[in-house]
Design a protein around this motif. Structure first.
Motif, PDB file in Angstrom:
ATOM      1  N   ARG A  66       0.826  -1.216   0.000  1.00 26.32           N
ATOM      2  CA  ARG A  66       0.000   0.000   0.000  1.00 26.32           C
ATOM      3  C   ARG A  66       0.861   1.267   0.000  1.00 26.32           C
ATOM      4  NH1 ARG A  66      -3.086   1.174   4.256  1.00 26.32           N
ATOM      5  NH2 ARG A  66      -1.752   0.102   5.789  1.00 26.32           N
ATOM      6  N   PHE A  67       1.987   1.219   0.681  1.00 20.38           N
ATOM      7  CA  PHE A  67       2.882   2.374   0.793  1.00 20.38           C
ATOM      8  C   PHE A  67       4.130   2.139  -0.045  1.00 20.38           C
ATOM      9  CE2 PHE A  67       1.513   3.864   5.334  1.00 20.38           C
ATOM     10  CZ  PHE A  67       0.189   3.870   4.915  1.00 20.38           C
ATOM     11  N   THR A  68       4.656   3.232  -0.597  1.00 22.25           N
ATOM     12  CA  THR A  68       5.888   3.172  -1.373  1.00 22.25           C
ATOM     13  C   THR A  68       6.817   4.302  -0.953  1.00 22.25           C
ATOM     14  OG1 THR A  68       4.706   2.245  -3.276  1.00 22.25           O
ATOM     15  CG2 THR A  68       6.897   3.156  -3.665  1.00 22.25           C
ATOM     16  N   ILE A  69       8.047   3.948  -0.627  1.00 20.12           N
ATOM     17  CA  ILE A  69       9.048   4.949  -0.259  1.00 20.12           C
ATOM     18  C   ILE A  69      10.033   5.121  -1.402  1.00 20.12           C
ATOM     19  CG2 ILE A  69      10.584   3.272   0.869  1.00 20.12           C
ATOM     20  CD1 ILE A  69      11.218   5.472   2.947  1.00 20.12           C
ATOM     21  N   SER A  70      10.457   6.356  -1.623  1.00 16.62           N
ATOM     22  CA  SER A  70      11.445   6.635  -2.660  1.00 16.62           C
ATOM     23  C   SER A  70      12.327   7.783  -2.195  1.00 16.62           C
ATOM     24  CB  SER A  70      10.761   6.967  -3.988  1.00 16.62           C
ATOM     25  OG  SER A  70       9.934   8.110  -3.840  1.00 16.62           O
ATOM     26  N   ARG A  71      13.488   7.916  -2.794  1.00 20.06           N
ATOM     27  CA  ARG A  71      14.404   8.974  -2.389  1.00 20.06           C
ATOM     28  C   ARG A  71      15.116   9.556  -3.602  1.00 20.06           C
ATOM     29  NH1 ARG A  71      18.870   6.512   1.505  1.00 20.06           N
ATOM     30  NH2 ARG A  71      20.011   8.459   1.057  1.00 20.06           N
ATOM     31  N   ASP A  72      15.548  10.793  -3.445  1.00 22.83           N
ATOM     32  CA  ASP A  72      16.335  11.475  -4.457  1.00 22.83           C
ATOM     33  C   ASP A  72      17.616  11.925  -3.768  1.00 22.83           C
ATOM     34  OD1 ASP A  72      17.520  13.315  -6.206  1.00 22.83           O
ATOM     35  OD2 ASP A  72      15.587  13.906  -7.033  1.00 22.83           O
ATOM     36  N   ASN A  73      18.702  11.223  -4.010  1.00 24.52           N
ATOM     37  CA  ASN A  73      19.955  11.533  -3.316  1.00 24.52           C
ATOM     38  C   ASN A  73      20.500  12.912  -3.712  1.00 24.52           C
ATOM     39  OD1 ASN A  73      19.990   9.108  -1.903  1.00 24.52           O
ATOM     40  ND2 ASN A  73      21.079   8.033  -3.535  1.00 24.52           N
ATOM     41  N   ALA A  74      20.245  13.325  -4.939  1.00 20.80           N
ATOM     42  CA  ALA A  74      20.744  14.622  -5.392  1.00 20.80           C
ATOM     43  C   ALA A  74      20.033  15.772  -4.675  1.00 20.80           C
ATOM     44  CB  ALA A  74      20.568  14.754  -6.899  1.00 20.80           C
ATOM     45  N   LYS A  75      18.767  15.576  -4.354  1.00 18.85           N
ATOM     46  CA  LYS A  75      17.979  16.617  -3.699  1.00 18.85           C
ATOM     47  C   LYS A  75      17.841  16.401  -2.189  1.00 18.85           C
ATOM     48  CE  LYS A  75      15.180  17.600  -7.808  1.00 18.85           C
ATOM     49  NZ  LYS A  75      13.805  17.666  -8.359  1.00 18.85           N
ATOM     50  N   ASN A  76      18.397  15.312  -1.682  1.00 16.34           N
ATOM     51  CA  ASN A  76      18.302  14.993  -0.245  1.00 16.34           C
ATOM     52  C   ASN A  76      16.859  14.939   0.226  1.00 16.34           C
ATOM     53  OD1 ASN A  76      21.112  14.954  -0.071  1.00 16.34           O
ATOM     54  ND2 ASN A  76      21.189  17.146   0.323  1.00 16.34           N
ATOM     55  N   THR A  77      16.021  14.278  -0.555  1.00 13.88           N
ATOM     56  CA  THR A  77      14.602  14.160  -0.202  1.00 13.88           C
ATOM     57  C   THR A  77      14.165  12.700  -0.175  1.00 13.88           C
ATOM     58  OG1 THR A  77      13.945  14.393  -2.519  1.00 13.88           O
ATOM     59  CG2 THR A  77      14.022  16.406  -1.198  1.00 13.88           C
ATOM     60  N   VAL A  78      13.134  12.446   0.598  1.00 14.52           N
ATOM     61  CA  VAL A  78      12.529  11.122   0.645  1.00 14.52           C
ATOM     62  C   VAL A  78      11.017  11.313   0.648  1.00 14.52           C
ATOM     63  CG1 VAL A  78      12.676  11.017   3.172  1.00 14.52           C
ATOM     64  CG2 VAL A  78      12.416   8.914   1.861  1.00 14.52           C
ATOM     65  N   VAL A  79      10.322  10.493  -0.104  1.00 13.72           N
ATOM     66  CA  VAL A  79       8.878  10.611  -0.282  1.00 13.72           C
ATOM     67  C   VAL A  79       8.204   9.306   0.127  1.00 13.72           C
ATOM     68  CG1 VAL A  79       7.035  10.861  -1.984  1.00 13.72           C
ATOM     69  CG2 VAL A  79       9.050  12.334  -2.109  1.00 13.72           C
ATOM     70  N   LEU A  80       7.062   9.437   0.777  1.00 12.53           N
ATOM     71  CA  LEU A  80       6.246   8.272   1.120  1.00 12.53           C
ATOM     72  C   LEU A  80       4.886   8.431   0.452  1.00 12.53           C
ATOM     73  CD1 LEU A  80       6.084   5.643   2.835  1.00 12.53           C
ATOM     74  CD2 LEU A  80       4.930   7.021   4.582  1.00 12.53           C
ATOM     75  N   GLN A  81       4.598   7.589  -0.510  1.00 10.11           N
ATOM     76  CA  GLN A  81       3.296   7.565  -1.170  1.00 10.11           C
ATOM     77  C   GLN A  81       2.431   6.534  -0.453  1.00 10.11           C
ATOM     78  OE1 GLN A  81       2.037   9.474  -3.751  1.00 10.11           O
ATOM     79  NE2 GLN A  81       0.105   8.445  -3.280  1.00 10.11           N
ATOM     80  N   MET A  82       1.296   6.989   0.061  1.00 11.10           N
ATOM     81  CA  MET A  82       0.407   6.124   0.833  1.00 11.10           C
ATOM     82  C   MET A  82      -0.907   5.955   0.096  1.00 11.10           C
ATOM     83  SD  MET A  82       1.155   7.574   4.674  1.00 11.10           S
ATOM     84  CE  MET A  82       0.422   9.176   4.321  1.00 11.10           C
ATOM     85  N   ASN A  83      -1.211   4.741  -0.305  1.00  9.18           N
ATOM     86  CA  ASN A  83      -2.452   4.422  -1.011  1.00  9.18           C
ATOM     87  C   ASN A  83      -3.293   3.462  -0.174  1.00  9.18           C
ATOM     88  OD1 ASN A  83      -1.527   5.940  -3.256  1.00  9.18           O
ATOM     89  ND2 ASN A  83      -0.500   4.147  -4.111  1.00  9.18           N
ATOM     90  N   SER A  84      -4.533   3.338  -0.548  1.00  8.32           N
ATOM     91  CA  SER A  84      -5.456   2.423   0.142  1.00  8.32           C
ATOM     92  C   SER A  84      -5.409   2.634   1.655  1.00  8.32           C
ATOM     93  CB  SER A  84      -5.104   0.964  -0.192  1.00  8.32           C
ATOM     94  OG  SER A  84      -5.166   0.739  -1.589  1.00  8.32           O
ATOM     95  N   LEU A  85      -5.494   3.869   2.051  1.00  7.87           N
ATOM     96  CA  LEU A  85      -5.368   4.212   3.468  1.00  7.87           C
ATOM     97  C   LEU A  85      -6.504   3.609   4.292  1.00  7.87           C
ATOM     98  CD1 LEU A  85      -4.171   7.884   3.069  1.00  7.87           C
ATOM     99  CD2 LEU A  85      -2.940   6.088   4.304  1.00  7.87           C
ATOM    100  N   ARG A  86      -6.156   3.288   5.533  1.00  7.29           N
ATOM    101  CA  ARG A  86      -7.100   2.702   6.484  1.00  7.29           C
ATOM    102  C   ARG A  86      -7.165   3.565   7.734  1.00  7.29           C
ATOM    103  NH1 ARG A  86      -4.077  -3.204   6.226  1.00  7.29           N
ATOM    104  NH2 ARG A  86      -4.607  -3.705   4.042  1.00  7.29           N
ATOM    105  N   PRO A  87      -8.248   3.487   8.470  1.00  3.90           N
ATOM    106  CA  PRO A  87      -8.322   4.276   9.719  1.00  3.90           C
ATOM    107  C   PRO A  87      -7.154   3.996  10.659  1.00  3.90           C
ATOM    108  CG  PRO A  87     -10.492   3.463   9.135  1.00  3.90           C
ATOM    109  CD  PRO A  87      -9.531   2.826   8.164  1.00  3.90           C
ATOM    110  N   GLU A  88      -6.651   2.765  10.665  1.00  2.53           N
ATOM    111  CA  GLU A  88      -5.536   2.431  11.558  1.00  2.53           C
ATOM    112  C   GLU A  88      -4.210   3.041  11.118  1.00  2.53           C
ATOM    113  OE1 GLU A  88      -7.633   0.280  10.066  1.00  2.53           O
ATOM    114  OE2 GLU A  88      -6.593  -1.537   9.337  1.00  2.53           O
ATOM    115  N   ASP A  89      -4.183   3.697   9.961  1.00  2.00           N
ATOM    116  CA  ASP A  89      -2.988   4.426   9.535  1.00  2.00           C
ATOM    117  C   ASP A  89      -2.918   5.810  10.178  1.00  2.00           C
ATOM    118  OD1 ASP A  89      -3.499   3.072   6.256  1.00  2.00           O
ATOM    119  OD2 ASP A  89      -2.041   2.404   7.755  1.00  2.00           O
ATOM    120  N   THR A  90      -3.958   6.196  10.876  1.00  2.00           N
ATOM    121  CA  THR A  90      -3.974   7.497  11.541  1.00  2.00           C
ATOM    122  C   THR A  90      -2.873   7.573  12.592  1.00  2.00           C
ATOM    123  OG1 THR A  90      -6.336   7.806  11.183  1.00  2.00           O
ATOM    124  CG2 THR A  90      -5.338   9.033  13.001  1.00  2.00           C
ATOM    125  N   ALA A  91      -2.026   8.584  12.466  1.00  2.00           N
ATOM    126  CA  ALA A  91      -0.889   8.741  13.375  1.00  2.00           C
ATOM    127  C   ALA A  91      -0.135  10.013  13.001  1.00  2.00           C
ATOM    128  CB  ALA A  91       0.056   7.541  13.271  1.00  2.00           C
TER     129      ALA A  91
END
Length: 115
Positions: A66-91
């Motif tokens: 459901r979740f996918t993590i990716s990073r861009d080393n040149a930009k020093n960034t990291v992204v978390l794409q969250m799909n099919s979210l559930r109430p228990e993902d609340t945090a």
């Protein structure tokens, strides 16, 4: 010193999607792992996803597929794409950057999944 800033988050309906971004800045020479953790009320902080400098990812079963993590080393960034979210993902979601100087955390961003 390393600064870590998260963005994104907010509220989504069950089955919806959200995207979290994290940017690191400061005296950065090299990053090791980058990752996302979360903490729900009354619970301990838990791993959501990590990614190594070479791109190796790790997810717990609760978010795998459901979740996918990716990073861009040149930009020093990291992204978390969250799909099919559930109430228990609340945090509150935290970004963690590991460097040769130690680990640095962001302030956290709220994710709420509710109908």
């Amino acid at each position: 010193q390393v600064q870590v800033a998260e963005s994104g988050g907010g509220t989504a309906q069950p089955g919806g999607s959200l995207r979290l971004s994290c940017a690191a800045s400061g005296r950065i020479f090299s990053f090791n792992a980058m990752g996302w953790y979360r903490q729900a009320p009354g619970k301990e902080r838990e791993l959501v996803a990590t990614i190594s400098r070479l791109g190796t990812t790790n997810y717990p079963d609760s978010v795998k597929g459901r979740f996918t993590i990716s990073r861009d080393n040149a930009k020093n960034t990291v992204v978390l794409q969250m799909n099919s979210l559930r109430p228990e993902d609340t945090a509150v979601y935290y970004c963690k950057i590991s460097t040769g100087l130690g680990a640095f955390w962001g302030q956290g961003t709220q994710v709420t999944v509710s109908s």
